[in-house]
Structures are given as structure tokens and as C-alpha cells.
Design a protein around this motif. Structure first.
Motif, PDB file in Angstrom:
ATOM      1  N   SER A 140       0.813  -1.224   0.000  1.00 49.74           N
ATOM      2  CA  SER A 140       0.000   0.000   0.000  1.00 49.74           C
ATOM      3  C   SER A 140       0.839   1.263   0.000  1.00 49.74           C
ATOM      4  CB  SER A 140      -0.939   0.019   1.210  1.00 49.74           C
ATOM      5  OG  SER A 140      -0.249   0.352   2.409  1.00 49.74           O
ATOM      6  N   THR A 141       2.079   1.175   0.458  1.00 51.63           N
ATOM      7  CA  THR A 141       2.912   2.395   0.517  1.00 51.63           C
ATOM      8  C   THR A 141       3.369   2.866  -0.859  1.00 51.63           C
ATOM      9  OG1 THR A 141       4.936   1.091   0.906  1.00 51.63           O
ATOM     10  CG2 THR A 141       3.740   1.894   2.847  1.00 51.63           C
ATOM     11  N   SER A 142       3.014   2.111  -1.903  1.00 55.27           N
ATOM     12  CA  SER A 142       3.316   2.570  -3.259  1.00 55.27           C
ATOM     13  C   SER A 142       2.172   3.406  -3.828  1.00 55.27           C
ATOM     14  CB  SER A 142       3.580   1.383  -4.183  1.00 55.27           C
ATOM     15  OG  SER A 142       2.409   0.595  -4.335  1.00 55.27           O
ATOM     16  N   ILE A 143       1.026   3.408  -3.158  1.00 54.03           N
ATOM     17  CA  ILE A 143      -0.125   4.171  -3.622  1.00 54.03           C
ATOM     18  C   ILE A 143       0.155   5.667  -3.478  1.00 54.03           C
ATOM     19  CG2 ILE A 143      -2.569   4.695  -3.224  1.00 54.03           C
ATOM     20  CD1 ILE A 143      -2.924   1.801  -2.314  1.00 54.03           C
ATOM     21  N   GLU A 144       0.016   6.393  -4.565  1.00 51.73           N
ATOM     22  CA  GLU A 144       0.313   7.831  -4.605  1.00 51.73           C
ATOM     23  C   GLU A 144       1.762   8.097  -4.187  1.00 51.73           C
ATOM     24  OE1 GLU A 144      -2.602   9.641  -2.095  1.00 51.73           O
ATOM     25  OE2 GLU A 144      -4.243   9.278  -3.511  1.00 51.73           O
ATOM     26  N   ASP A 145       2.614   7.070  -4.324  1.00 50.77           N
ATOM     27  CA  ASP A 145       4.040   7.148  -3.994  1.00 50.77           C
ATOM     28  C   ASP A 145       4.330   7.261  -2.505  1.00 50.77           C
ATOM     29  OD1 ASP A 145       4.841   6.969  -6.645  1.00 50.77           O
ATOM     30  OD2 ASP A 145       4.610   9.126  -6.943  1.00 50.77           O
ATOM     31  N   ARG A 146       3.298   7.363  -1.692  1.00 49.27           N
ATOM     32  CA  ARG A 146       3.525   7.479  -0.240  1.00 49.27           C
ATOM     33  C   ARG A 146       2.191   7.396   0.493  1.00 49.27           C
ATOM     34  NH1 ARG A 146       4.978  13.923   0.616  1.00 49.27           N
ATOM     35  NH2 ARG A 146       2.960  14.740  -0.055  1.00 49.27           N
ATOM     36  N   GLN A 147       2.247   6.970   1.751  1.00 50.08           N
ATOM     37  CA  GLN A 147       1.056   6.875   2.590  1.00 50.08           C
ATOM     38  C   GLN A 147       1.405   7.313   4.010  1.00 50.08           C
ATOM     39  OE1 GLN A 147      -2.417   5.168   1.598  1.00 50.08           O
ATOM     40  NE2 GLN A 147      -1.461   6.470   0.034  1.00 50.08           N
ATOM     41  N   THR A 148       0.452   7.919   4.689  1.00 50.72           N
ATOM     42  CA  THR A 148       0.661   8.304   6.079  1.00 50.72           C
ATOM     43  C   THR A 148       0.188   7.177   6.987  1.00 50.72           C
ATOM     44  OG1 THR A 148      -1.528   9.308   6.324  1.00 50.72           O
ATOM     45  CG2 THR A 148       0.251  10.733   5.506  1.00 50.72           C
ATOM     46  N   LEU A 149       0.545   7.267   8.252  1.00 49.89           N
ATOM     47  CA  LEU A 149       0.120   6.281   9.230  1.00 49.89           C
ATOM     48  C   LEU A 149      -1.409   6.227   9.285  1.00 49.89           C
ATOM     49  CD1 LEU A 149       1.646   5.666  12.719  1.00 49.89           C
ATOM     50  CD2 LEU A 149      -0.821   5.866  12.467  1.00 49.89           C
ATOM     51  N   SER A 150      -2.055   7.389   9.267  1.00 47.50           N
ATOM     52  CA  SER A 150      -3.519   7.445   9.334  1.00 47.50           C
ATOM     53  C   SER A 150      -4.161   6.787   8.123  1.00 47.50           C
ATOM     54  CB  SER A 150      -3.988   8.908   9.443  1.00 47.50           C
ATOM     55  OG  SER A 150      -3.551   9.472  10.657  1.00 47.50           O
ATOM     56  N   GLN A 151      -3.595   7.000   6.948  1.00 49.12           N
ATOM     57  CA  GLN A 151      -4.137   6.397   5.733  1.00 49.12           C
ATOM     58  C   GLN A 151      -4.050   4.881   5.787  1.00 49.12           C
ATOM     59  OE1 GLN A 151      -1.662   8.751   3.011  1.00 49.12           O
ATOM     60  NE2 GLN A 151      -3.531   9.476   1.992  1.00 49.12           N
ATOM     61  N   VAL A 152      -2.932   4.369   6.285  1.00 53.93           N
ATOM     62  CA  VAL A 152      -2.749   2.922   6.387  1.00 53.93           C
ATOM     63  C   VAL A 152      -3.741   2.333   7.389  1.00 53.93           C
ATOM     64  CG1 VAL A 152      -1.183   1.096   7.170  1.00 53.93           C
ATOM     65  CG2 VAL A 152      -0.338   2.927   5.675  1.00 53.93           C
ATOM     66  N   ALA A 153      -3.881   2.963   8.536  1.00 58.56           N
ATOM     67  CA  ALA A 153      -4.801   2.479   9.567  1.00 58.56           C
ATOM     68  C   ALA A 153      -6.240   2.447   9.052  1.00 58.56           C
ATOM     69  CB  ALA A 153      -4.702   3.354  10.809  1.00 58.56           C
ATOM     70  N   ALA A 253       2.059  -4.772 -13.700  1.00 57.30           N
ATOM     71  CA  ALA A 253       1.892  -4.175 -12.377  1.00 57.30           C
ATOM     72  C   ALA A 253       2.979  -3.145 -12.091  1.00 57.30           C
ATOM     73  CB  ALA A 253       1.908  -5.270 -11.306  1.00 57.30           C
ATOM     74  N   LYS A 254       4.197  -3.428 -12.540  1.00 60.19           N
ATOM     75  CA  LYS A 254       5.297  -2.494 -12.318  1.00 60.19           C
ATOM     76  C   LYS A 254       5.048  -1.162 -13.026  1.00 60.19           C
ATOM     77  CE  LYS A 254       9.021  -5.842 -11.598  1.00 60.19           C
ATOM     78  NZ  LYS A 254      10.262  -6.417 -12.171  1.00 60.19           N
ATOM     79  N   ALA A 255       4.438  -1.241 -14.204  1.00 56.91           N
ATOM     80  CA  ALA A 255       4.197  -0.031 -14.991  1.00 56.91           C
ATOM     81  C   ALA A 255       2.876   0.646 -14.627  1.00 56.91           C
ATOM     82  CB  ALA A 255       4.194  -0.376 -16.481  1.00 56.91           C
ATOM     83  N   SER A 256       2.092   0.007 -13.776  1.00 52.75           N
ATOM     84  CA  SER A 256       0.764   0.516 -13.436  1.00 52.75           C
ATOM     85  C   SER A 256       0.815   1.543 -12.308  1.00 52.75           C
ATOM     86  CB  SER A 256      -0.136  -0.658 -13.025  1.00 52.75           C
ATOM     87  OG  SER A 256      -1.401  -0.212 -12.600  1.00 52.75           O
ATOM     88  N   ALA A 257      -0.042   2.556 -12.389  1.00 52.04           N
ATOM     89  CA  ALA A 257      -0.153   3.539 -11.313  1.00 52.04           C
ATOM     90  C   ALA A 257      -0.772   2.857 -10.095  1.00 52.04           C
ATOM     91  CB  ALA A 257      -1.016   4.713 -11.758  1.00 52.04           C
ATOM     92  N   ALA A 258      -0.142   2.996  -8.939  1.00 53.67           N
ATOM     93  CA  ALA A 258      -0.622   2.343  -7.722  1.00 53.67           C
ATOM     94  C   ALA A 258      -1.849   3.063  -7.180  1.00 53.67           C
ATOM     95  CB  ALA A 258       0.491   2.311  -6.672  1.00 53.67           C
ATOM     96  N   GLU A 259      -2.987   2.374  -7.195  1.00 58.18           N
ATOM     97  CA  GLU A 259      -4.232   2.954  -6.696  1.00 58.18           C
ATOM     98  C   GLU A 259      -4.910   2.067  -5.654  1.00 58.18           C
ATOM     99  OE1 GLU A 259      -5.397   5.252 -10.883  1.00 58.18           O
ATOM    100  OE2 GLU A 259      -6.514   3.479 -10.248  1.00 58.18           O
ATOM    101  N   GLU A 260      -4.790   0.766  -5.814  1.00 63.58           N
ATOM    102  CA  GLU A 260      -5.429  -0.175  -4.907  1.00 63.58           C
ATOM    103  C   GLU A 260      -4.475  -1.307  -4.555  1.00 63.58           C
ATOM    104  OE1 GLU A 260      -8.294   0.187  -3.554  1.00 63.58           O
ATOM    105  OE2 GLU A 260      -9.178   1.798  -4.758  1.00 63.58           O
ATOM    106  N   VAL A 261      -4.710  -1.940  -3.409  1.00 64.33           N
ATOM    107  CA  VAL A 261      -3.980  -3.151  -3.037  1.00 64.33           C
ATOM    108  C   VAL A 261      -4.812  -4.341  -3.505  1.00 64.33           C
ATOM    109  CG1 VAL A 261      -3.090  -4.569  -1.162  1.00 64.33           C
ATOM    110  CG2 VAL A 261      -2.898  -2.078  -1.040  1.00 64.33           C
ATOM    111  N   VAL A 262      -4.255  -5.187  -4.340  1.00 69.12           N
ATOM    112  CA  VAL A 262      -4.967  -6.358  -4.854  1.00 69.12           C
ATOM    113  C   VAL A 262      -4.114  -7.602  -4.620  1.00 69.12           C
ATOM    114  CG1 VAL A 262      -6.129  -4.981  -6.620  1.00 69.12           C
ATOM    115  CG2 VAL A 262      -3.989  -6.159  -7.178  1.00 69.12           C
ATOM    116  N   CYS A 263      -4.698  -8.756  -4.818  1.00 70.55           N
ATOM    117  CA  CYS A 263      -3.940 -10.004  -4.645  1.00 70.55           C
ATOM    118  C   CYS A 263      -4.294 -10.984  -5.752  1.00 70.55           C
ATOM    119  CB  CYS A 263      -4.248 -10.636  -3.290  1.00 70.55           C
ATOM    120  SG  CYS A 263      -3.387 -12.204  -3.019  1.00 70.55           S
TER     121      CYS A 263
END
Length: 273
Positions: A140-153, A253-263
Motif C-alpha cells: 500500500s505504501t506505493s499508492i500515490e508514492d507514499r502513505q501516512t500512518l492514518s491512511q494505512v490504519a 503491475a510495475k508499470a501501473s499507477a498504484a491505486e489499490e492493493v490487490v492479490c
């Protein structure tokens, strides 16, 4: 290398190059003359090579390999095919046949197809693969190139203390970095090999998440299970197609813009018990 053309399917480098050129000619993206320019040889000479009348040198093969964008393993296999063709006696030919078999075995290990990855210590692996949440937060920390603690929680519905604990661990092992309260991925990547004692735990973690998700799946999500009976030769053919698909998915996936966490979970095995 052409995504649908696998050099490991060929026993002769000439057949491989002819197949590659045929595809390129059909798409009008390349031809024999341009390939001869890459190899720094005359088109007539390359034509003689492809017909079996002449040999390709290793120097020429190296230039062609670069043009075909071979991975290190694909390049090694390409060179082995060249050596096999040029072998002057059976003893030398047997040597290169053995090398060819070794590279085919290496090719089956998906870790060889992936980019350089960080090797975690046993203690780090034990914690990292103890729960799906560590991998999920890391991704998830690749989404928008960065995430805050609050966003992760908020994203994973966990407490701030738990999110902080996970993020600090990821920074400690070098998978994430933090700047002004924003966490982002480093260039380090990891891969868990099939012989790792943690591989079962890693697969179970995410397959359990998949099972849980099926109870609340969205229309565009995909779940697929299909027991079948097939010939042994087709088992290996299907496995190879899946391996190629995985490689293509990773590149996408490497070339894709990070928007969601998927599996993505993929299983293909013999049912013998």
C-alpha cells in the motif's frame, strides 16, 4: 524478448531466430536486414546462418541478444544453443547439452525471472510472513508514492498503534522509507522461494483472504476453481503458460499507477491424495 515467444521452447537457435523474424515481419516492425545491421554482418551472411550454411559467432550473438532484450537467463540459454551448434565432437556437445538442461531447470524457478530482491533474515521472514497485513501494508505504501500512518490504519481498519508497529518494522528491514510522516516503498523487492519454510504460511495467509473475500465479492472480481483430468505433457504446457502470464502480469503491475492493493492467487497442481 517477444512476450509470446519463449526461447526455452526451442532446441535450435536458428529455428528461434527464424520464428522471431517471422513475427516481426508479420507486424512490420523488424526484418532480416535490420537484424543483420544489429549483428554487424551482411544480410546475405545472416541469411546463410539462418539456413544452416554458416555459423553465428558469440560476438554476433551477443549483439542480437541485446536487440531481443533477453534476460540474463535467456541470454545464457541462447549462447548455449550457439555453442551446441558449433561443437566439434560429441564430448563437447554432451557438455553443452548438460548446460542446456541446467538452464531449463533454472528457468522453471520463477525467482530467476524476477528482478533483484532483498533477502530477509530468518527472524525478519518469521514476522513478515506471520500475517497478510505486513505484505498488504508494504504494498500500500506505493499508492500515490507514499502513505501516512492514518491512511494505512484507515485502509486496513486497524489501530494507529498497530499500523505504526508494522510501518516501523518495514522501515527497519529496508522495504519502506519515511520522510515527514509519509511512508513509501524503497527499491528493494523480496521473493520467497519454494524451498523456504515460510512459503506455506505466505500462501495460506492470502488464500484465506481470498476465501473470506468470496462472501462479499464484487461483480468485477474473479475467483476460479477447475479440477480437470489432462495428459502429463499438457500439464507442463499449461504450467508454462501460467508462468509466462505471471511474468507479464508482474511487468504490467510495475508499470501501473498504484491505486489499490490487490492479490493474485494462482494454484495448479496434481491431485494425488
Amino acid at each position: 524478448m517477444d512476450k509470446d515467444l519463449d526461447i526455452f521452447d526451442f532446441e535450435d537457435y536458428r529455428a528461434y531466430l527464424n520464428a522471431w523474424l517471422k513475427r516481426k515481419k508479420e507486424s512490420k516492425t523488424f526484418n532480416l536486414t535490420r537484424l543483420s545491421e544489429v549483428a554487424q554482418i551482411h544480410p546475405t551472411f545472416l541469411s546463410h546462418v539462418l539456413s544452416g550454411a554458416k555459423h553465428l559467432s558469440l560476438e554476433q550473438a551477443a549483439l542480437i541478444s541485446d536487440q531481443l532484450e533477453h534476460t540474463k537467463l535467456e541470454q545464457d540459454f541462447f549462447f548455449v544453443l550457439i555453442h551446441l551448434d558449433r561443437a566439434g565432437n560429441q564430448k563437447l556437445r554432451n557438455y553443452w547439452l548438460e548446460k542446456k538442461a541446467q538452464f531449463k531447470t533454472e528457468k522453471l524457478k520463477l525467482s530467476k525471472r524476477l528482478d533483484k530482491h532483498r533477502v530477509l533474515t530468518q527472524e525478519e521472514r518469521a514476522l513478515f510472513y506471520s500475517s497478510w497485513i505486513y505484505v498488504a501494508v508494504w504494498v500500500s505504501t506505493s499508492i500515490e508514492d507514499r502513505q501516512t500512518l492514518s491512511q494505512v490504519a484507515e485502509r486496513f481498519q486497524i489501530t494507529r498503534n498497530r499500523a505504526d508497529e508494522i510501518l516501523k518494522f518495514l522501515v527497519e528491514i529496508g522495504l519502506c522509507k519515511v520522510k515527514e510522516g509519509h511512508y513509501s516503498m524503497t527499491e528493494n523487492h523480496i521473493h520467497i522461494p519454494n524451498d523456504s519454510p515460510f512459503v506455506v504460511k505466505h500462501h495460506v495467509n492470502w488464500r484465506m483472504k481470498g476465501i473470506q473475500k468470496m462472501d462479499n465479492r464484487k461483480e468485477y472480481e474473479l475467483f476460479f476453481t477447475s479440477p480437470m483430468s489432462i495428459a502429463k505433457k499438457d500439464f507442463h504446457a499449461i504450467r508454462e503458460k501460467i508462468a509466462r502470464m505471471i511474468k507479464e502480469i508482474i511487468n504490467t503491475a510495475k508499470a501501473s499507477a498504484a491505486e489499490e492493493v490487490v492479490c493474485l492467487n494462482v494454484d495448479f497442481f496434481e491431485q494425488t491424495e
